[in-house]
Design a protein around this motif. Sequence first.
Motif, PDB file in Angstrom:
ATOM      1  N   UNK A 115       0.807  -1.149   0.096  1.00 15.76           N
ATOM      2  CA  UNK A 115       0.030   0.056   0.041  1.00 15.76           C
ATOM      3  C   UNK A 115       0.928   0.914  -0.033  1.00 15.76           C
ATOM      4  N   UNK A 116       0.845   2.061  -0.955  1.00 17.28           N
ATOM      5  CA  UNK A 116       1.504   3.515  -1.209  1.00 17.28           C
ATOM      6  C   UNK A 116       0.553   4.541  -1.375  1.00 17.28           C
ATOM      7  N   UNK A 117       0.898   5.662  -0.496  1.00 16.97           N
ATOM      8  CA  UNK A 117       0.350   7.008  -0.909  1.00 16.97           C
ATOM      9  C   UNK A 117       0.950   7.981  -0.696  1.00 16.97           C
ATOM     10  N   UNK A 118       0.549   9.228  -1.183  1.00 19.14           N
ATOM     11  CA  UNK A 118       1.534  10.456  -1.067  1.00 19.14           C
ATOM     12  C   UNK A 118       0.531  11.319  -0.389  1.00 19.14           C
ATOM     13  N   UNK A 119       0.865  12.044   0.577  1.00 16.40           N
ATOM     14  CA  UNK A 119       0.229  13.349   1.054  1.00 16.40           C
ATOM     15  C   UNK A 119       1.158  14.574   1.488  1.00 16.40           C
ATOM     16  N   UNK A 120       0.934  15.659   1.447  1.00 12.77           N
ATOM     17  CA  UNK A 120       1.575  16.549   1.817  1.00 12.77           C
ATOM     18  C   UNK A 120       2.173  16.809   2.979  1.00 12.77           C
ATOM     19  N   UNK A 121       1.393  16.340   4.028  1.00 15.65           N
ATOM     20  CA  UNK A 121       1.582  16.208   5.493  1.00 15.65           C
ATOM     21  C   UNK A 121       1.298  14.903   6.048  1.00 15.65           C
ATOM     22  N   UNK A 122       1.937  14.293   6.904  1.00 17.48           N
ATOM     23  CA  UNK A 122       1.357  13.036   7.533  1.00 17.48           C
ATOM     24  C   UNK A 122       0.006  13.335   8.254  1.00 17.48           C
ATOM     25  N   UNK A 123      -0.938  12.411   7.887  1.00 20.88           N
ATOM     26  CA  UNK A 123      -2.131  12.430   8.389  1.00 20.88           C
ATOM     27  C   UNK A 123      -3.248  13.314   7.649  1.00 20.88           C
ATOM     28  N   UNK A 124      -2.753  13.743   6.580  1.00 21.69           N
ATOM     29  CA  UNK A 124      -3.475  14.531   5.425  1.00 21.69           C
ATOM     30  C   UNK A 124      -4.245  13.501   4.510  1.00 21.69           C
ATOM     31  N   UNK A 125      -5.145  13.741   3.923  1.00 19.84           N
ATOM     32  CA  UNK A 125      -5.724  13.040   2.844  1.00 19.84           C
ATOM     33  C   UNK A 125      -4.757  12.789   1.765  1.00 19.84           C
ATOM     34  N   UNK A 126      -4.674  11.719   1.243  1.00 14.29           N
ATOM     35  CA  UNK A 126      -3.592  11.409   0.176  1.00 14.29           C
ATOM     36  C   UNK A 126      -3.895  12.320  -1.107  1.00 14.29           C
ATOM     37  N   UNK A 127      -2.932  12.639  -1.799  1.00 14.17           N
ATOM     38  CA  UNK A 127      -3.138  13.151  -3.165  1.00 14.17           C
ATOM     39  C   UNK A 127      -3.399  12.162  -4.180  1.00 14.17           C
ATOM     40  N   UNK A 157      -6.925  19.966  -7.859  1.00  7.49           N
ATOM     41  CA  UNK A 157      -7.332  21.372  -7.137  1.00  7.49           C
ATOM     42  C   UNK A 157      -6.113  22.056  -6.915  1.00  7.49           C
ATOM     43  N   UNK A 158      -6.064  22.879  -5.814  1.00 12.19           N
ATOM     44  CA  UNK A 158      -4.502  23.549  -5.594  1.00 12.19           C
ATOM     45  C   UNK A 158      -3.571  22.871  -5.303  1.00 12.19           C
ATOM     46  N   UNK A 159      -3.801  21.704  -4.887  1.00 12.54           N
ATOM     47  CA  UNK A 159      -2.907  20.866  -4.416  1.00 12.54           C
ATOM     48  C   UNK A 159      -2.070  20.172  -5.618  1.00 12.54           C
ATOM     49  N   UNK A 160      -2.644  20.245  -6.525  1.00 13.37           N
ATOM     50  CA  UNK A 160      -1.994  19.534  -7.817  1.00 13.37           C
ATOM     51  C   UNK A 160      -3.059  19.136  -9.000  1.00 13.37           C
TER      52      UNK A 160
END
Length: 288
Positions: free
Chosen positions: A183-195, A259-262
Amino acid sequence: MKPPQFDYHDPQTVDDALGLLAEHGEDSKVLAGGQSLVPLLNFRLASPDHLIDLSRIPELAYVNRSGGRLRIGTMTRQSTVEHSPLVADNWPLITEALELVAHSQIRNRGTVGGSVAHADPAAELPLVFTTLDATMHLRSKGGRRSVPVSEFFLTHLTTVIEADELLVELEVPPVPAGTGWGFSEYSRRHGDFALGGASALVTIEDDVCTRARIGLLAAADRPLRVEAAEKVLEGEAVTTESTAEAARAAVADINPTGDIHGGSEYRKQLIEGMVRRAIDKATARASR
């Protein structure tokens, strides 16, 4: 922020809860862990006349194995499943995904059934149960029905659960021997919803992939299982080249919301990279 006014109900049994749902239906909301619903109430994005709190129904909180299949009650806390040896030893994809769900304080209150019923396509648990081919068990005063996960999620925050129904149990079949998980995901900060993110199950026999399950996080209006990518791996040895080809196949037809994050194209490339990582993890673990 304060929620709108509502009548609060705290049933003590499943039958009591189903009676309230039958009576109030569309005018009610079910409170499981509250980690998603309470913010919606406070922002006035949900305005039920009746709130039905399930936290006093102990019969809905359990983790056990029956007939080789994992069974999780809808009110089981996420942290309970995260730290379950039964789950870690036999369905480790769930354990790995739960470690990425928000923060420990959230997992201490959030429930497995609540997250799945909320049906956020950027949430980890809906994707995990999609990848694992789970079955959702629903009850109403009129009876029971079981829904395969492939038919359960409809679109953003929407499932097949009817207004008078309650999700009571999640059932997960056994994972074949020789299966690795990732399982792999990327989020801007730990605990944020993943992009973006991905999950993978890869079964290896005699250095050949005999079965693959690949799912995508935050790629569409619901968790996606991508059979085109699975077919790239099945029947062949898993190599760097086949992994890259499977990742390309996985994102070929997606158009993630930007969105604004990507933007959409950025997220598509990100998810492709997450697919490669998930397959690499799963293959390495299957080989061991």
